[in-house]
Write an enzyme that holds these catalytic residues in place. Sequence first.
Site, PDB file in Angstrom:
ATOM      1  N   SER A  91     -12.083   4.953   8.205  1.00 11.99           N
ATOM      2  CA  SER A  91     -12.127   3.753   7.951  1.00 11.99           C
ATOM      3  C   SER A  91     -11.255   2.753   8.238  1.00 11.99           C
ATOM      4  O   SER A  91      -9.897   3.458   8.398  1.00 11.99           O
ATOM      5  CB  SER A  91     -12.306   4.048   5.984  1.00 11.99           C
ATOM      6  OG  SER A  91     -11.856   2.151   6.152  1.00 11.99           O
TER       7      SER A  91
ATOM      8  N   TYR B 235      -6.639   5.722  -1.353  1.00 16.74           N
ATOM      9  CA  TYR B 235      -7.787   5.693  -0.427  1.00 16.74           C
ATOM     10  C   TYR B 235      -6.918   5.070   0.331  1.00 16.74           C
ATOM     11  O   TYR B 235      -7.860   5.954   1.915  1.00 16.74           O
ATOM     12  CB  TYR B 235      -9.061   4.985  -1.135  1.00 16.74           C
ATOM     13  CG  TYR B 235     -10.021   5.009   0.001  1.00 16.74           C
ATOM     14  CD1 TYR B 235     -10.602   5.941   0.027  1.00 16.74           C
ATOM     15  CD2 TYR B 235     -10.478   3.674   0.597  1.00 16.74           C
ATOM     16  CE1 TYR B 235     -11.675   5.647   0.854  1.00 16.74           C
ATOM     17  CE2 TYR B 235     -10.839   3.365   1.890  1.00 16.74           C
ATOM     18  CZ  TYR B 235     -12.074   4.321   1.172  1.00 16.74           C
ATOM     19  OH  TYR B 235     -13.229   4.881   2.843  1.00 16.74           O
TER      20      TYR B 235
END
Length: 242
Positions: free
Chosen positions: A117, A130
């Site tokens: 990501s 995260y």
Amino acid sequence: MAKLAAKDGYDLLVVADTPFADASAGLASFGVAVDTLEVDLSTIQGVDQLFDRAGGRQVDLLCANAGHGLGNAFLDQQLSDWRHVIDTNITGTIYLLQKVLGPMVARDSGKILVTGSIAGFIPGSFNAVYNGTKAFVDNFTEALRNELKDHKGVTLTTLMPGVTDTEFFDRAGLGADTAVGADDNKADPAKVAKDGWDALLAGKGHIVSGFSNKLQVAAAGLVPQSILAEQHRKMAEPGSAQ
């Protein structure tokens, strides 16, 4: 991703930690064999169950896409919740990679697509665990590609999307009361998957999906981390949608 693989003739073993709507995961029309397995890939036992279900069949391609986030302030999160994020995004992922890569390297053939990501480049206020796990994934896969560079038949591609229109935000507690959850301009997941798939087939090391996301990654190397953290806060803090 599963649809793209099926269109290219791959038989599929599709795994998730939530129930499938039907036994073929909606992929029965593609004319390939489809097997589904509901198992928790945050655990060593879950990954082992995946390989048991594969039944010794050769794995030609792996899409390591399992993962989830956890919004809200870190001090308000339960240990079991943030531990599950770490174990899914990191522990389960790298154990899965190690299990798949061993045979691939031995025969010098195979393709792997790992979902990282652009969050890995940004200090993720109110989604801190995260973003930290994705920083690990982005960094780990870059290192692993270097270790594998002499095995020309094995490719490892890291897909790095940005904000994408999936159930991720609701499941992470980043719903409509956050600016990122309320954003109506999230990327089309089919487009993101196609970017990753094309990069995988081309043997690229990594792909940042979306022009604006490429700009964010470039800026992350120039903008002070404290400013990036404050920008993320404005996206992810509860109540930021107002």
